[in-house]
Design a protein around this motif. Structure first.
Motif, mmCIF file in Angstrom:
data_model
loop_
_atom_site.group_PDB
_atom_site.id
_atom_site.type_symbol
_atom_site.label_atom_id
_atom_site.label_comp_id
_atom_site.label_asym_id
_atom_site.label_seq_id
_atom_site.Cartn_x
_atom_site.Cartn_y
_atom_site.Cartn_z
ATOM 1 N N GLY A 1 44.251 31.575 42.292
ATOM 2 C CA GLY A 1 43.794 31.928 40.959
ATOM 3 C C GLY A 1 42.844 33.106 40.911
ATOM 4 N N ILE A 2 42.940 34.025 41.875
ATOM 5 C CA ILE A 2 42.073 35.199 41.902
ATOM 6 C C ILE A 2 42.518 36.181 40.817
ATOM 7 C CG2 ILE A 2 41.230 37.134 43.280
ATOM 8 C CD1 ILE A 2 40.275 34.426 44.259
ATOM 9 N N ARG A 3 41.596 36.521 39.897
ATOM 10 C CA ARG A 3 41.960 37.394 38.776
ATOM 11 C C ARG A 3 41.244 38.738 38.784
ATOM 12 N NH1 ARG A 3 42.322 33.401 33.513
ATOM 13 N NH2 ARG A 3 43.601 31.764 34.478
ATOM 14 N N SER A 4 40.244 38.873 39.620
ATOM 15 C CA SER A 4 39.494 40.131 39.614
ATOM 16 C C SER A 4 38.855 40.345 40.979
ATOM 17 C CB SER A 4 38.406 40.100 38.543
ATOM 18 O OG SER A 4 37.421 39.122 38.868
ATOM 19 N N GLU A 5 38.335 41.555 41.166
ATOM 20 C CA GLU A 5 37.661 41.863 42.423
ATOM 21 C C GLU A 5 36.432 40.985 42.602
ATOM 22 O OE1 GLU A 5 35.421 45.660 44.608
ATOM 23 O OE2 GLU A 5 36.796 46.005 42.933
ATOM 24 N N GLU A 6 35.742 40.686 41.528
ATOM 25 C CA GLU A 6 34.550 39.843 41.620
ATOM 26 C C GLU A 6 34.924 38.433 42.061
ATOM 27 O OE1 GLU A 6 31.205 40.052 41.502
ATOM 28 O OE2 GLU A 6 31.650 42.187 41.668
ATOM 29 N N GLU A 7 36.037 37.910 41.526
ATOM 30 C CA GLU A 7 36.473 36.575 41.926
ATOM 31 C C GLU A 7 36.878 36.556 43.395
ATOM 32 O OE1 GLU A 7 39.502 35.128 39.347
ATOM 33 O OE2 GLU A 7 38.183 34.952 37.608
ATOM 34 N N LEU A 8 37.559 37.598 43.851
ATOM 35 C CA LEU A 8 37.942 37.691 45.263
ATOM 36 C C LEU A 8 36.696 37.730 46.139
ATOM 37 C CD1 LEU A 8 40.237 38.100 47.362
ATOM 38 C CD2 LEU A 8 39.890 40.562 47.065
ATOM 39 N N ILE B 1 31.986 40.489 60.098
ATOM 40 C CA ILE B 1 32.976 41.560 60.250
ATOM 41 C C ILE B 1 34.374 41.143 59.803
ATOM 42 C CG2 ILE B 1 34.083 43.125 61.889
ATOM 43 C CD1 ILE B 1 31.158 43.762 61.515
ATOM 44 N N ALA B 2 34.910 40.071 60.397
ATOM 45 C CA ALA B 2 36.320 39.718 60.195
ATOM 46 C C ALA B 2 36.658 39.449 58.726
ATOM 47 C CB ALA B 2 36.674 38.506 61.052
ATOM 48 N N SER B 3 35.885 38.593 58.076
ATOM 49 C CA SER B 3 36.182 38.237 56.689
ATOM 50 C C SER B 3 35.991 39.423 55.747
ATOM 51 C CB SER B 3 35.282 37.073 56.243
ATOM 52 O OG SER B 3 35.501 35.941 57.044
ATOM 53 N N GLN B 4 35.014 40.259 56.051
ATOM 54 C CA GLN B 4 34.784 41.444 55.227
ATOM 55 C C GLN B 4 35.940 42.438 55.366
ATOM 56 O OE1 GLN B 4 32.704 39.745 56.865
ATOM 57 N NE2 GLN B 4 30.722 39.583 55.849
ATOM 58 N N LEU B 5 36.490 42.533 56.570
ATOM 59 C CA LEU B 5 37.663 43.389 56.763
ATOM 60 C C LEU B 5 38.833 42.881 55.934
ATOM 61 C CD1 LEU B 5 37.486 43.987 60.625
ATOM 62 C CD2 LEU B 5 37.225 45.725 58.852
ATOM 63 N N TRP B 6 39.031 41.556 55.972
ATOM 64 C CA TRP B 6 40.128 40.971 55.191
ATOM 65 C C TRP B 6 39.916 41.241 53.708
ATOM 66 C CZ3 TRP B 6 40.422 37.433 51.229
ATOM 67 C CH2 TRP B 6 41.712 37.004 50.894
ATOM 68 N N PHE B 7 38.678 41.078 53.253
ATOM 69 C CA PHE B 7 38.369 41.353 51.841
ATOM 70 C C PHE B 7 38.737 42.792 51.486
ATOM 71 C CE2 PHE B 7 35.344 43.373 48.938
ATOM 72 C CZ PHE B 7 35.602 42.668 47.766
ATOM 73 N N GLY B 8 38.353 43.730 52.343
ATOM 74 C CA GLY B 8 38.646 45.133 52.072
ATOM 75 C C GLY B 8 40.136 45.405 51.999
ATOM 76 N N PHE B 9 40.905 44.852 52.968
ATOM 77 C CA PHE B 9 42.362 45.049 52.982
ATOM 78 C C PHE B 9 43.014 44.398 51.759
ATOM 79 C CE2 PHE B 9 42.057 45.124 57.882
ATOM 80 C CZ PHE B 9 41.810 46.482 57.859
ATOM 81 N N LYS B 10 42.577 43.166 51.458
ATOM 82 C CA LYS B 10 43.170 42.409 50.349
ATOM 83 C C LYS B 10 42.848 43.081 49.016
ATOM 84 C CE LYS B 10 45.172 38.632 48.627
ATOM 85 N NZ LYS B 10 46.577 38.252 48.919
ATOM 86 N N LYS C 1 42.095 46.154 48.401
ATOM 87 C CA LYS C 1 42.804 47.429 48.275
ATOM 88 C C LYS C 1 44.259 47.216 47.879
ATOM 89 C CE LYS C 1 43.656 51.727 50.805
ATOM 90 N NZ LYS C 1 43.451 52.457 52.090
ATOM 91 N N SER C 2 44.915 46.215 48.482
ATOM 92 C CA SER C 2 46.328 45.971 48.176
ATOM 93 C C SER C 2 46.512 45.434 46.765
ATOM 94 C CB SER C 2 46.923 44.986 49.182
ATOM 95 O OG SER C 2 46.322 43.711 49.050
ATOM 96 N N LEU C 3 45.567 44.589 46.313
ATOM 97 C CA LEU C 3 45.671 44.063 44.950
ATOM 98 C C LEU C 3 45.467 45.164 43.918
ATOM 99 C CD1 LEU C 3 43.772 40.641 45.251
ATOM 100 C CD2 LEU C 3 46.234 41.006 45.054
ATOM 101 N N LYS C 4 44.545 46.073 44.207
ATOM 102 C CA LYS C 4 44.337 47.197 43.300
ATOM 103 C C LYS C 4 45.570 48.094 43.256
ATOM 104 C CE LYS C 4 39.282 47.704 43.477
ATOM 105 N NZ LYS C 4 38.158 48.577 43.928
ATOM 106 N N ALA C 5 46.129 48.358 44.441
ATOM 107 C CA ALA C 5 47.287 49.257 44.519
ATOM 108 C C ALA C 5 48.496 48.670 43.802
ATOM 109 C CB ALA C 5 47.629 49.540 45.988
ATOM 110 N N SER C 6 48.633 47.337 43.853
ATOM 111 C CA SER C 6 49.787 46.689 43.225
ATOM 112 C C SER C 6 49.589 46.474 41.731
ATOM 113 C CB SER C 6 50.049 45.339 43.897
ATOM 114 O OG SER C 6 48.964 44.453 43.675
ATOM 115 N N GLY C 7 48.359 46.721 41.249
ATOM 116 C CA GLY C 7 48.075 46.532 39.831
ATOM 117 C C GLY C 7 47.888 45.090 39.423
ATOM 118 N N ALA C 8 47.655 44.219 40.402
ATOM 119 C CA ALA C 8 47.530 42.784 40.109
ATOM 120 C C ALA C 8 46.350 42.490 39.192
ATOM 121 C CB ALA C 8 47.382 42.002 41.416
ATOM 122 N N TYR C 9 45.227 43.156 39.455
ATOM 123 C CA TYR C 9 44.056 42.935 38.599
ATOM 124 C C TYR C 9 44.340 43.362 37.157
ATOM 125 C CZ TYR C 9 41.282 42.381 42.891
ATOM 126 O OH TYR C 9 40.757 41.959 44.075
#
Length: 774
Positions: A677-684, A742-751, A753-761
């Motif tokens: 149910g992630i709807r925004s960058e803040e929720e992520l 480190i690890a979780s922050q990297l995942w956040f950055g990758f995720k 970026k992909s959600l923004k690129a796909s227009g999901a937000y």
């Protein structure tokens, strides 16, 4: 009556633990003859130890080339490889040490070897090229081999008599791996034959090509390759294709070269030698394990109360089972093997901590204790399995593809993982249920998860990245400075670069205590004082009682340093004779290359597994980057501290990789559970922050227990143990840091970026607006 059964069950558990402890420590009675007791040895005292911990047998050969000539460098390297393979196949041990001594001598050191192996080693391995079929003289062809083995009744002697052998080792001039660019860069083995071999091979391949036969390459009792002959080969140059990698081609080429060696081995000396790490290494390691165990038990009891009792009893089961299995499978335990055990103990506690954290969360949410226990195990199962399986993948790959002490490390690690999963998932659960049924049902005996102030680890991610980058840059700078001064980027030990073996002959061999506390420091001081460019920081010794000799191995000594050392030994310690010999590295290029290749394969397989389990390659890529981060931090520890980079260096890096991936998987498992149910960058961002904080106590507590084990080694152990423990402590801290920061922050950055690129937000936001208008 019901409570009586629970008391009985608890008593049975304690009796089982007592029985395992008895077997592990005191052993079972072995009877022979008419009921006479032959021996009674506990598994603890029956474990095989490697050269570094318990010594073994040493044999030195003089290598002579054809017609008594000095062997070439290539022949010496191939002979070392041959002897290493012989030891592994004949003894089933990977812990032998084989190295060059001077220009024409090779020394083989083997833990627990017998005289028989010496005879085997000095006998050259035989190489034969064998045709697939052989005629009985009447054009009736008999199959000589099939599916890679000789046919029933066929022997090498019979093949020599009836012409089944096409070529022998002496017919091979050279063999090397190559890449055939004309056939889409296929990996091949390129053969060069002698003039006599060219004639033999031309005749044999002409017939084989006409009939579509193969010619098998047979070395030391087994086929190493069975290529089909496509055409007659008359030029003395042949090419074997079909290899899947350059390493496979090089292995086959090396085996052919070894089988074609025209050298002889003459035994110069054979002796029993003492442990390389000193007499107290095993004793102090055991003492450190005991101290670490006691502190872990106290920690678990204080933090987890009744659950800590269950974990402590289960940890007792784990230690006993580990010792018994190490003895039963006749695992040769070396210092890297101890690292595997330390890691698996940490992971055994980790699984319990993970379950206990889940149980406390369930209790805090209002779930009754009885149901909370079951829910805790069920919800923690996926993280436990994923964390252990990823580490087990690495252990299996290293065990199959690694060599020497790396394989020993992998075996102990894999064994520890399997045992730790069994004790954590079954033993602890059974004991916890019994204790609950005994009347410990109140929440106060278990505790609740407390709502702690959330830490925004995601917001500070750039600061964390900068800290890690700064450490890496500083380490590289230190390496550069040391290299420019001529000291080398790292302080390599003789394991990697070779050195000097100083053989001292006495009227009577000094005590081990005197060697370690008086002679070795005096030798280091004399060498460093005589040559200011030297930095002798450690010495390994071996005692040869029969010859009344002590062998000291150091980095390469200059002439002035050698003279100074000799004078001190003769003037102050009564040495009758002192001789010096240059020795090669005990870690060959092949062993180093094998460790690197195996590690890369393990990382790729872990990436694939995490991708498959989490359905998101971003989890896998983030985990691998975090592992690389931790490996770099351990390497930087060696750069900053200038402790010796030896055989334990590889084990230290691998240990931390195994530890770190398990820690990271737990946090990722919670993110996987929470990401819906992630709807925004803040929720992520909020979801990742929650996930890290929810697993924070578990990460810290597991790190504390593992750190306690390593710290006990550092405090109690001898110098060689402390040198090994220091980078492990740095790695444990780094592994915890990377999992949290480190690890979780990297995942956040990758995720993100992909959600923004796909227009999901944007899509979700537009839908909300439409809903509001309607």
């Amino acid at each position: 009556m019901k409570k009586f059964k629970q008391y009985l069950a608890f008593l049975v558990v304690l009796l089982m633990l007592g029985g395992l402890f008895y077997v592990a420590w005191f052993g079972v009675t072995d009877k022979s003859g008419e009921g006479e007791v032959k021996k009674q040895v506990g598994s603890m005292h029956d474990i095989k130890f490697g050269l570094d911990l318990a010594g073994g047998a040493s044999i030195t050969y003089k290598v002579e080339g054809k017609d008594g000539k000095t062997p070439t460098s290539q022949e010496m390297d191939d002979t070392v490889s041959k002897l290493q393979k012989r030891v592994e196949s004949e003894l089933g041990t990977t812990e032998a040490s084989v190295y060059k001594e001077g220009n024409d001598r090779i020394t083989v050191e083997i833990p627990g070897a017998t005289d028989k192996i010496f005879e085997t080693l000095s006998t050259p391995g035989n190489l034969y090229f064998i045709r697939e079929y052989n005629s009985d003289g009447k054009a009736n062809y008999q199959r000589i081999y099939g599916t890679g083995i000789l046919s029933e009744g066929v022997t090498i002697d019979s093949l020599k008599n009836n012409g089944g052998i096409v070529l022998e080792g002496s017919d091979i001039a050279n063999a090397r791996a190559g890449i055939n660019n004309e056939s889409s860069r296929k990996y091949v083995v390129e053969l060069s034959l002698t003039s006599e071999g060219t004639k033999k091979f031309a005749e044999a391949t002409t017939e084989a090509a006409k009939k579509g036969w193969s010619i098998g390459i047979y070395y030391d009792g087994k086929f190493v390759s069975v290529p089909t002959v496509n055409e007659a080969i008359t030029t003395g140059k042949a090419e074997i294709s079909g290899m899947e990698s350059y390493e496979e081609a090089e292995n086959i080429a090396s085996t052919i070269r070894i089988g074609g060696l025209d050298v002889s081995l003459k035994e110069l000396r054979a002796n029993v030698v003492g442990a390389q790490l000193g007499s107290s290494a095993i004793h102090t390691s055991k003492r450190a394990a005991e101290i670490g165990f006691v502190f872990i038990v106290l920690f678990m009891l204080i933090v987890y109360r009744v659950l800590g009792v269950s974990a402590s009893i289960a940890l007792g089961f784990y230690c006993c089972l580990e010792v018994i299995l190490l003895s039963a499978f006749e695992v040769t335990l070396t210092l890297p093997g101890i690292a595997g055990i330390i890691l698996s103990i940490g992971m055994a506690v980790d699984a319990n901590v993970l379950v206990f954290a889940r149980i406390r969360e369930e209790i805090a949410s209002g779930t009754p204790v009885d149901k909370a226990i079951g829910a805790g195990y069920n919800k923690a199962l996926s993280a436990i399995l994923d964390g252990n399986i990823t580490t087990l993948i690495a252990a299996l790959v290293l065990g199959i593809g690694g060599t020497g002490s790396i394989r020993g490390f992998a075996i102990t690690l894999a064994l520890g993982i399997i045992v730790s999963m069994f004790t954590a998932l079954f033993i602890t659960r059974i004991i916890t249920r019994i204790i609950y049924n005994l009347g410990f049902k109140d929440v106060k005996f278990y505790g609740k998860a407390k709502a702690l102030k959330k830490i925004d680890f995601v917001q500070k991610r750039k600061v964390f990245y900068a800290i890690s980058l700064a450490i890496a840059i500083a380490g590289i700078a230190v390496m550069g400075v040391n290299h420019s001064k001529g000291n080398g980027a790292f302080n390599y030990s003789i394991d990697f670069v070779g050195g000097t073996a100083t053989t001292i002959t006495f009227d009577s061999v000094p005590s081990i205590d005197k060697i370690e506390k008086e002679i070795e420091p005096a030798v280091m001081k004399a060498a460093n004082s005589a040559d200011k460019n030297l930095n002798v920081t450690s010495i390994s010794h071996q005692v040869v009682e029969k010859e009344k000799q002590v062998i000291l191995k150091t980095i390469t000594l200059s002439t002035s340093a050698s003279e100074s050392v000799g004078k001190v030994l003769k003037d102050n310690y009564g040495a009758k004779d002192v001789t010096y010999e240059t020795i090669s590295a005990t870690i060959s290029n092949e062993m180093g290359r094998s460790a690197i290749v195996s590690t890369i394969i393990a990382l790729v397989l872990m990436l694939i597994y995490i991708w498959f389990r989490f359905k998101d390659i971003r989890f896998g890529s983030s985990a691998i980057i975090a592992l690389a981060h931790d490996a770099i931090m351990v390497i930087m520890c060696y750069a900053f501290s200038r402790i010796e980079v030896g055989s334990t260096f590889i084990a230290a890096v691998l240990t931390i990789i195994g530890y770190s991936i398990n820690d990271t998987i737990v946090t990722f498992d919670r993110i996987r559970e929470n990401q819906h149910g992630i709807r925004s960058e803040e929720e992520l961002k909020s979801m990742v922050i929650d996930s890290i904080n929810q697993t924070l106590s578990r990460s810290l507590f597991t790190s504390i227990t593992t750190f306690i084990m390593v710290l006990s080694l550092f405090v109690v152990g001898v110098n060689d143990i402390r040198i090994f423990a220091l980078p492990l402590m740095v790695g444990v801290v780094s592994g915890t840091y990377s999992s949290i920061c480190i690890a979780s922050q990297l995942w956040f950055g990758f995720k993100n970026k992909s959600l923004k690129a796909s227009g999901a937000y944007k899509t979700v936001k537009a839908k909300k607006t439409a809903d509001n208008l309607s």
